[in-house]
Design a protein around this motif. Structure first.
Motif, PDB file in Angstrom:
ATOM      1  N   TRP A   4       0.826  -1.219   0.000  1.00 52.84           N
ATOM      2  CA  TRP A   4       0.000   0.000   0.000  1.00 52.84           C
ATOM      3  C   TRP A   4       0.857   1.265   0.000  1.00 52.84           C
ATOM      4  O   TRP A   4       0.591   2.208  -0.740  1.00 52.84           O
ATOM      5  CB  TRP A   4      -0.943  -0.004   1.205  1.00 52.84           C
ATOM      6  N   PHE A   5       1.914   1.253   0.814  1.00 49.78           N
ATOM      7  CA  PHE A   5       2.733   2.460   0.929  1.00 49.78           C
ATOM      8  C   PHE A   5       3.802   2.540  -0.161  1.00 49.78           C
ATOM      9  O   PHE A   5       4.045   3.621  -0.718  1.00 49.78           O
ATOM     10  CB  PHE A   5       3.388   2.530   2.313  1.00 49.78           C
ATOM     11  N   GLY A  60       1.587   1.942  -3.611  1.00 50.06           N
ATOM     12  CA  GLY A  60       0.380   2.756  -3.706  1.00 50.06           C
ATOM     13  C   GLY A  60      -0.895   1.978  -3.884  1.00 50.06           C
ATOM     14  O   GLY A  60      -1.906   2.528  -4.309  1.00 50.06           O
ATOM     15  N   SER A  61      -0.883   0.679  -3.505  1.00 45.32           N
ATOM     16  CA  SER A  61      -2.089  -0.127  -3.720  1.00 45.32           C
ATOM     17  C   SER A  61      -2.027  -1.413  -2.903  1.00 45.32           C
ATOM     18  O   SER A  61      -1.005  -2.105  -2.890  1.00 45.32           O
ATOM     19  CB  SER A  61      -2.232  -0.473  -5.202  1.00 45.32           C
ATOM     20  N   TYR A 109      -6.007   3.105  -3.936  1.00 44.41           N
ATOM     21  CA  TYR A 109      -4.901   3.818  -4.582  1.00 44.41           C
ATOM     22  C   TYR A 109      -4.606   5.168  -3.913  1.00 44.41           C
ATOM     23  O   TYR A 109      -4.058   6.075  -4.549  1.00 44.41           O
ATOM     24  CB  TYR A 109      -5.214   4.027  -6.062  1.00 44.41           C
ATOM     25  N   HIS A 110      -4.936   5.276  -2.632  1.00 43.99           N
ATOM     26  CA  HIS A 110      -4.752   6.549  -1.929  1.00 43.99           C
ATOM     27  C   HIS A 110      -3.299   7.028  -1.980  1.00 43.99           C
ATOM     28  O   HIS A 110      -3.033   8.228  -2.125  1.00 43.99           O
ATOM     29  CB  HIS A 110      -5.206   6.409  -0.473  1.00 43.99           C
ATOM     30  N   TRP A 111      -2.346   6.110  -1.832  1.00 46.16           N
ATOM     31  CA  TRP A 111      -0.940   6.479  -1.775  1.00 46.16           C
ATOM     32  C   TRP A 111      -0.248   6.392  -3.133  1.00 46.16           C
ATOM     33  O   TRP A 111       0.969   6.548  -3.224  1.00 46.16           O
ATOM     34  CB  TRP A 111      -0.190   5.590  -0.777  1.00 46.16           C
ATOM     35  N   ASP A 142       1.396   7.312  -6.460  1.00 43.70           N
ATOM     36  CA  ASP A 142       2.024   8.503  -7.026  1.00 43.70           C
ATOM     37  C   ASP A 142       1.541   8.669  -8.461  1.00 43.70           C
ATOM     38  O   ASP A 142       2.047   8.018  -9.388  1.00 43.70           O
ATOM     39  CB  ASP A 142       3.543   8.367  -6.976  1.00 43.70           C
TER      40      ASP A 142
END
Length: 506
Positions: free
Chosen positions: A218-219, A222-223, A459-461, A463
């Motif tokens: 996630w970090f 990004g997912s 997909y909050h994180w 880029d």
């Protein structure tokens, strides 16, 4: 003879089942090793890049998040790293080792099921074979198609044995194999009283097992979910007008015998599930056979099929492995338990369960006949749609790498085998995060409100400033023989004679 004594005797007779599974795994790998699909080579490219460069991606220097099964890549990467002891990395050898290990795990699981349910060892043989001889499964070796039944059956075993902590470990590994297997995990957990009563420790162990990877994903990427979901959803139109729900009909029109021998054991499992539910909840039967967790496995397969029919993905043949192997496993376990009960209870006849087991066995043997009819060893899988055979793709990939001499090239649409052998910068949405970001944003914009919200959270994180890589060349596929320079002729049992042509990008 008491049921407990019979179960102990059966368990002793079935101790060789892991060895049987491993030996059958060896035979399966030797059969298919030269015919792996392009998507299988995507996984192998990930494993090689991880073992050699310590990077998560198809090509060196380009991080990606298109590996559908993190556990499959991690295991293959670790095994590939071990093969470097002898020199160069050998991901295909690593795949062979993993195939054998999955076969052994299936045998171990059936040995444990046999002990609890007092099944004859022959039932375990049938349970292993119904997976390892299924043409749909063998047509996608290299993907997570053997890990799926292995982790699900192990989860079922621990549920059946009332081991919530070990169930949590297996459940975490199942989610790492494919995130969508959470459907099976939840159905088995809530459908098994022994797990349901200790749900908190089971869930806690599952989270501890799977959370480290998903936190990194996630970090760092990004997912939570691999980009493959968004990519495959945008590719659903490739099969129009067919969808996942109607996909078996599409395959039946092209491979009728293959579809019948691959899917009918699962159909028998669904019928057996309905019969089990009717008997379990509609008849007063003291000491009812403890099939609940195995029935939950099959019910998870039904729910999985329904869910996939609604999320808008195409009928890729490996997507059917989870529901078909789960339902097929229940068919074997249910018919085997029926037979064991008939031998213990004079009111029951042994003929009907023997007939049901025999029919399942005939379907498995017919599946083996379909496998053998493809040639020994395979030059292409039974279910196949790639533009070139694995051998032709390997040839083109090696020659392409030498021709590019460090330049980058746009993928023609199938990237796995080319990237594995080319060892060059071959660019598309599977290898280049910038291209994947474009597809993700397009998918979010076109999704319904609920799906759009889920994707935005996932997909909050991410880029979104990553720009797509602009390739120096483009590789294109065309039908018919090669006609000029920088052109390679190939053959596919699905497409016939074709060719790839390399052109410089303006």
């Amino acid at each position: 003879m008491l049921p407990e004594a019979n179960a102990e005797r059966t368990s002793a007779r079935g101790r060789w089942l892991p060895v049987f599974g491993a030996v059958l795994g060896v035979a399966v790998f030797l059969l298919v090793r030269g015919s792996l699909t392009d998507d299988a080579y995507i996984t192998l490219a990930y494993a090689k890049n991880l073992a050699v460069h310590g990077e998560w991606g198809i090509i060196p220097g380009s991080p990606a998040n298109s590996a559908t099964s993190p556990l499959n890549v991690l295991l293959l990467g670790a095994l590939t790293l071990l093969t470097r002891v002898a020199g160069d990395p050998h991901p295909v050898v690593a795949l062979g080792v993993l195939t054998v290990l999955c076969g052994a795990v299936l045998g171990w699981a059936w040995q444990r099921l046999g002990r609890v349910l007092a099944l004859p060892p022959a039932v375990g043989v049938l349970g292993v074979a119904v997976v390892l001889l299924n043409p749909f499964v063998l047509s996608a070796i290299g993907l997570e198609v053997l890990l799926i039944p292995a982790v699900l059956l192990v989860s079922t075993v621990f549920a059946l044995e009332a081991r919530p902590v070990w169930f949590g470990v297996a459940a975490g590994l199942a989610v790492l194999t494919r995130l969508d297997l959470i459907v099976f995990v939840l159905v088995i957990a809530f459908g098994t009283p022994a797990i349901r009563r200790r749900l908190l420790p089971a869930a806690g162990v599952a989270v501890l097992t799977a959370a480290p990877w998903f936190a990194v994903s996630w970090f760092a990427f990004g997912s939570f979910v691999p980009d493959t979901l968004a990519i495959k959803q945008t590719q659903a139109g490739l099969f129009a007008p067919w969808t996942f729900g109607t996909g078996p009909v599409m395959y039946y029109l092209g491979w009728p015998v293959t579809v019948l021998v691959s899917f009918l054991p699962a159909v028998l499992g669904v019928i057996a599930l309905a019969a089990w539910a009717a008997a379990r909840f509609g008849v007063r039967w003291p000491e009812f056979p403890a099939l609940g967790p195995v029935a939950a496995l099959a019910a998870g397969g039904v729910l999985y099929y329904v869910a996939y029919s609604f999320i808008g993905v195409g009928p890729f043949h490996w997507y059917y492995v989870a529901p078909t192997t789960a339902a097929s496993a229940f068919a074997v376990a249910a018919f085997g338990t029926w037979y064991a009960q008939a031998r213990e209870r004079t009111a029951l006849r042994t003929g009907p369960p023997v007939l049901a087991l025999g029919l399942t066995g005939v379907l498995v043997l017919c599946g083996a006949a379909v496998d053998a009819a493809q040639g020994l060893p395979w030059k292409s899988p039974v279910i196949f749609g790639n533009w070139a055979s694995a051998a032709d793709y390997a040839r083109v990939g090696r020659e392409l790498g030498a021709r590019l001499n460090g330049a980058s090239v746009a993928s023609p649409g199938e990237i796995g085998t080319l990237a594995y052998y080319c060892e060059c910068a071959i660019i598309d949405e599977f290898s280049d995060r910038g291209h994947a970001v474009e597809l993700v944003e397009r998918r979010i914009a076109t999704a319904n409100p609920l799906m759009s919200l889920a994707l935005r959270v996932n997909y909050h994180w991410l880029d979104t400033s990553i720009a797509p890589h602009r390739p120096d060349y483009r590789l294109r596929y065309g039908a018919g023989p090669a006609t000029g320079p920088d052109s390679w002729q190939v053959f596919s049992t699905a497409k016939g004679v074709g060719h790839f042509t390399l052109t410089r990008e303006p």
